[in-house]
Design a protein around this motif. Structure first.
Motif, PDB file in Angstrom:
ATOM      1  N   SER C 129       0.727  -1.112  -0.012  1.00 21.68           N
ATOM      2  CA  SER C 129      -0.170   0.075  -0.055  1.00 21.68           C
ATOM      3  C   SER C 129       0.764   1.220  -0.030  1.00 21.68           C
ATOM      4  O   SER C 129       1.901   1.190   0.556  1.00 21.68           O
ATOM      5  CB  SER C 129      -0.872  -0.035   1.212  1.00 21.68           C
ATOM      6  N   GLY C 130       0.456   2.426  -0.868  1.00 23.92           N
ATOM      7  CA  GLY C 130       1.048   3.525  -0.468  1.00 23.92           C
ATOM      8  C   GLY C 130       1.053   4.466  -1.933  1.00 23.92           C
ATOM      9  O   GLY C 130      -0.005   4.603  -2.206  1.00 23.92           O
ATOM     10  N   SER C 131       2.255   4.880  -2.271  1.00 21.58           N
ATOM     11  CA  SER C 131       2.300   5.999  -3.160  1.00 21.58           C
ATOM     12  C   SER C 131       1.436   5.789  -4.477  1.00 21.58           C
ATOM     13  O   SER C 131       1.546   4.814  -5.263  1.00 21.58           O
ATOM     14  CB  SER C 131       3.619   6.266  -3.329  1.00 21.58           C
ATOM     15  N   THR C 132       0.929   6.936  -4.733  1.00 26.03           N
ATOM     16  CA  THR C 132       0.379   6.887  -6.314  1.00 26.03           C
ATOM     17  C   THR C 132       1.241   7.103  -7.385  1.00 26.03           C
ATOM     18  O   THR C 132       0.935   6.748  -8.363  1.00 26.03           O
ATOM     19  CB  THR C 132      -0.859   8.012  -6.279  1.00 26.03           C
ATOM     20  N   ILE C 171      -1.495  -3.597   8.722  1.00 27.48           N
ATOM     21  CA  ILE C 171      -2.489  -3.884   7.663  1.00 27.48           C
ATOM     22  C   ILE C 171      -2.176  -4.509   6.379  1.00 27.48           C
ATOM     23  O   ILE C 171      -2.803  -5.387   5.693  1.00 27.48           O
ATOM     24  CB  ILE C 171      -3.382  -2.633   7.376  1.00 27.48           C
ATOM     25  N   VAL C 172      -0.991  -4.064   5.916  1.00 21.60           N
ATOM     26  CA  VAL C 172      -0.313  -4.636   4.748  1.00 21.60           C
ATOM     27  C   VAL C 172       1.166  -5.091   5.006  1.00 21.60           C
ATOM     28  O   VAL C 172       1.653  -4.791   6.111  1.00 21.60           O
ATOM     29  CB  VAL C 172      -0.268  -3.525   3.746  1.00 21.60           C
ATOM     30  N   ASP C 173       1.675  -5.742   4.100  1.00 22.80           N
ATOM     31  CA  ASP C 173       3.117  -6.494   4.375  1.00 22.80           C
ATOM     32  C   ASP C 173       3.966  -5.680   3.900  1.00 22.80           C
ATOM     33  O   ASP C 173       5.130  -5.537   4.310  1.00 22.80           O
ATOM     34  CB  ASP C 173       3.203  -7.658   3.568  1.00 22.80           C
ATOM     35  N   VAL C 174       3.923  -4.612   2.802  1.00 21.95           N
ATOM     36  CA  VAL C 174       4.875  -3.793   2.421  1.00 21.95           C
ATOM     37  C   VAL C 174       4.347  -2.525   2.037  1.00 21.95           C
ATOM     38  O   VAL C 174       3.098  -2.279   1.773  1.00 21.95           O
ATOM     39  CB  VAL C 174       5.207  -4.336   1.033  1.00 21.95           C
TER      40      VAL C 174
END
Lengths: 303, 259, 326
Positions: C129-132, C171-174
């Motif tokens: 999860s993260g950067s657009t 909540i996420v792994d990476v």
């Protein structure tokens, strides 16, 4: 003797049943009140850490909203003005158009036209906000650019217009109900006195349907105040404090949606967002109070 | 006070031929009652006089209704104009959800006031007040409501409301007043008051009253017309209709064998 | 009822048609990428100049990052993921997306970090999860990864800040981020029992884009700062025409928001409140395309696509190192 006894049992059973039903229905009513109370307590409770440690006056009147970073600033005035401007402008457009459409549908349209237009309007009420948001972001904003030449393509006017479009179906549905429920004999009485259709409308029907019409307006304004998805996509979300309808703004709802994902649980920013939610709750509550007051005043006059 | 001359009046509601070739002349200074069993067309008939049937979709009218020498169904006649000189009181009292004063002032506010020279001007506050008082007195309601003119009309009893509706109709100074079963929703005492009022009104207006109550026709009407299934069966002096009906159908209704 | 649906269908088609005809031909539009210079007398560099981005002559260079809990062991699927990213295929995909691959020294350092991992917790499908900014890169990696190993990587892009939060909340792994994790964030992660390991995966030059009809081609860093902190409000104050400046940037959940701020608003001031805020890079480009007075910042991949310039365009300027690791 046997017959009498079974009758007594039946009556007893019925009493239990009716008592139980009454209790159940009462519980349902109470649940709604309870939930409302719980939401309020939830908002208030989580706002307290913020409200107790910050200047409330500064919160309400400060012009910089930046809850994150090293030097956070918690002034919600720009957000409040954002909500105010889009709701106000949307209402200024939606109320005349909505009422006009209602009167047309209710009084003027032939049954065939009504049978097409009414379902169309009802379908419009069911379209998800995100679709309206897309339309505003991609199409409506271009039209506004051509006509008004704002500095930014996404601005408060864009938000206000799409909100107006979203308000109209609600208003038409509720107001049309109100107009239709004015008893036919009032209409006949007025016409028999030599009034024209318009005079009848103006002097009898609309005043008689006024409580319903006011309810329609307030309901749709409530939708405008609470709308999040469409305004986020339409208004550009800048946090500037301005009354210029062609500038980008961030209404209260958008601020919550944008900032909540970023706020760490337990941080001052987190609690400040609950305070924003509390403000929104109070605004909606106040709107409803105004509606109740208006309705009560007019009801008094007529009955 | 005007005469109403109805010539060859036919009315259809979609396919239903509700009134068939009605010919009748109604005069002023008298009360004319329209009687007949349910569905005979009496309400339809009376609503033709002020063209209230125009409001019903699918209604077709043929024939002439001549008031004051002018056929009200003529193409160049403004229906709103007609209704200014013909008042109507309905079966169920229908005052507006406004104050007593506003109910009566409703029509004068819209139409204005005609002065002696025949010019119409906007009614002044004074004129409205006078008109309201006059109408209520004429409708025998003034004494009962004079202290609460600004209160809602809905606070009145059924009988009072109906008299209010009569006063409201009187306020436009009509020539003709039509009554569509005005007492059917009222108790006997209220009914009696309205019947007295009708007898008083006939001196100045042409009064046409539809009633399903034969005895009422007998009490107040000078002339009576008997309708049956859309046809005008018999029309004449009330006494004659009730005591000596010429048509058999009339006799059947009067004696209660039918209807 | 059917007539109603028919009416709506006609109206929708008409509206879409009108929109299309109103010159929504964004193929005709494009944006212009500005050159930046450190001071008015320095040489100006473009983010399209790979060398300039690597050695820092282009001032807005940065790394793009991934974050994991500990170093994965060879049996972990995350190990395979990072291996893919650091081999030629993975780095080529960075170029395909319009960004810059890691320089050799960084690449070697990362490969070394990948040795001797001991976290074998995740062996199958995992979440990121993260950067657009990294949307396209990550999508290319995930697609290739699925093809070669059959493992699904689920990626969501709520912005670097939100992604990092998801990461330290387990909540996420990476996490994928266009800025480095802050000390506070690392501390929170540690408090949750996570050993934060930082992986540089690509290099980005934040591109400053303006409308193609804007005559301005170059800005100094201090002019850029003045624009984004609200000091300059008209293009004629920075060498352009008399037109009000309208600003388009990211919102506070975005890594680009933070890295741009660190690099440009060096006096620790805030962005001007007049800046419009978006939650992805992709939304900024159409705005700049359609408003003559617009200026915005996006990852280089988005700018290349929007300005129709290929990745091979370079300028023959002397470069100085200011690369930021992505």
């Amino acid at each position: 003797m046997v017959a009498l006894k079974s009758k007594k049992n039946n009556r007893y059973m019925r009493k239990i049943f009716e008592g139980g039903m009454t209790g159940l229905l009462l519980a349902c009513a109470l649940v709604s009140v309870l939930v409302l109370l719980m939401v309020f307590m939830f908002l208030l409770g989580n706002s307290l850490p913020f409200l107790q440690n910050n200047d409330i006056w500064q919160f309400l009147t400060g012009t910089h909203w930046l809850p994150f970073g090293d030097f956070p600033s918690y002034g919600i005035l720009p957000l409040f003005v954002g909500t105010l401007m889009v709701t106000l402008v949307a209402s200024l457009i939606a109320i005349p158009v909505g009422l006009g459409a209602t009167i047309y549908l209710s009084e003027i349209a032939s049954p065939q036209v009504r049978n097409v237009l009414k379902p169309v309007i009802e379908i419009l009420a069911g379209i998800p906000s995100v679709i309206y948001g897309l339309f505003a972001a991609l199409v409506l904003s271009d039209w506004i650019m051509v006509i008004f030449e704002p500095n930014t393509r996404l601005n408060a006017l864009n938000g206000a217009l799409i909100l107006a479009v979203m308000m109209i179906p609600i208003m038409v549905s509720v107001a049309e109900e109100a107009l239709n429920s004015v008893p036919r004999n009032l209409r006949e009485a007025s016409l028999a006195l030599g009034a024209t259709r318009w005079e009848t409308l103006k002097m009898t029907i609309v005043p008689a349907a006024l409580p319903g019409i006011v309810a329609a307006i307030i309901l749709s304004m409530g939708r405008a105040v609470g709308e999040t998805m469409a305004v986020i996509m339409a208004t550009g979300n800048s946090t500037q404090f301005t009354f210029n309808i062609l500038a980008s703004m961030r209404p209260l709802t958008a601020a919550l949606a944008i900032d909540v994902p970023e706020a760490t649980v337990g941080s001052m920013a987190y609690y400040s967002l609950f305070a924003v939610g509390l403000v929104l709750f109070i605004i909606t509550f106040a709107l409803n109070l105004v509606a109740e007051y208006v309705l009560a005043r007019f009801k008094e006059a007529y009955h | 006070m005007s005469d109403i001359a109805v010539q060859d009046l036919n009315v259809w509601f979609d396919k239903n031929h509700a009134l068939k070739n009605v010919n009748i002349t109604v005069g002023g200074n008298q009360i004319t009652a329209i009687i007949g069993p349910s569905g005979c067309g009496k309400s339809t008939f009376i609503r033709c006089i002020n063209r209230m049937n125009d409001l019903i979709a699918g209604c077709k009218v043929e024939g002439k209704v001549i008031v004051d020498g002018k056929d009200i169904y003529d193409k160049d006649v403004d229906v709103v104009d007609i209704r200014k000189s013909i008042g109507m009181v309905f079966q169920k009292p229908n005052p507006f959800p406004k104050s007593i004063f506003e109910n009566i002032a409703y029509a004068p506010r819209i139409h204005g006031v005609t002065d002696e020279d025949g010019n119409v001007h906007k009614a002044s506050k004074q004129e409205l007040a006078e008109l309201v008082e006059w109408s209520l007195k004429r409708a025998a309601l003034w004494d009962e409501v004079k202290d609460r003119l600004d209160k809602s009309a809905y606070n009145l009893s059924g009988g009072q409301q109906q008299r209010l509706c009569i006063a409201r109709a009187l306020a436009i100074k009509p020539e003709i007043i039509l009554f569509d079963e005005p007492c059917s929703a009222l108790d006997p005492i209220a009914t009696a008051k309205i019947e007295d009022l009708l007898i008083d009104l006939k001196n100045d207006y042409t009064v046409l009253i539809v009633t399903h109550n034969m005895q009422q026709a007998g009490r107040v009407a000078d002339k009576t017309a008997y309708f049956y299934l859309g046809d005008l069966i018999e029309y004449g002096e009330t006494k004659q209709i009730f005591e000596n009906p010429k048509q058999e159908l009339t006799e059947q209704y009067i004696t209660g064998r039918m209807g | 009822m059917y007539i109603a649906i028919g009416v709506i269908a006609i109206v929708v088609i008409a509206a879409v048609g009108a929109a299309l005809m109103m010159g929504k031909g964004s193929n005709d539009k494009s944006v212009k990428v500005l050159l930046l210079k450190k001071t008015s007398s320095s040489v100006a560099y473009s983010p399209m100049d790979q060398e300039a981005v690597y050695n820092g002559s282009y001032s807005l260079s940065r790394y793009l990052y991934l974050y994991t809990d500990g170093v994965p062991s060879t049996s972990s699927s995350i190990y395979k993921w990072l291996s893919l990213i650091y081999n030629t295929t993975g780095q080529q995909m960075v170029t395909d997306a319009g960004f810059y691959p890691l320089q050799t020294s960084d690449l070697n350092a990362m490969k070394a970090q990948l040795q001797n991992g001991n976290n074998s917790a995740v062996t199958g499908a995992f979440t990121e999860s993260g950067s657009t900014t990294m949307t396209e890169i990550a999508a290319l990696w995930a697609q290739s990864f699925k093809q070669s190993t059959g493992i699904t990587v689920t990626i969501k892009t709520p912005g670097s800040g939100a992604g990092i939060k998801d990461f330290y909340n387990k909540i996420v792994d990476v996490a994928q981020a266009s800025r480095a994790m802050t000390t506070a964030e690392k501390a929170t992660a540690a408090a949750n029992g996570i050993t934060v390991v930082e992986w540089k995966v690509a290099v980005d030059g934040l591109a400053i884009i303006v409308n193609k009809d804007n005559p301005v081609t170059t800005l100094t860093l201090s002019q850029l700062e003045g624009i984004f902190n609200g000091t300059y409000t008209n293009w004629n104050q920075v060498g352009g025409n008399d037109k009000a400046i309208s600003l388009y940037g990211r919102d506070s959940a975005s890594g680009s928001y933070a890295s741009f701020k660190d690099l440009v608003l060096v006096n620790k001031e805030n962005y001007t409140s007049a800046m419009l805020q978006f939650n992805t890079n992709a939304l900024i480009v159409p705005e700049v395309e359609s408003a003559v007075g617009a200026i915005g910042y996006v990852g280089i991949g988005f700018a290349k696509e929007a300005s129709g310039t290929s990745a091979d365009t370079t300028l023959s300027e002397v470069s100085s190192p200011v690369a930021r690791v992505l």
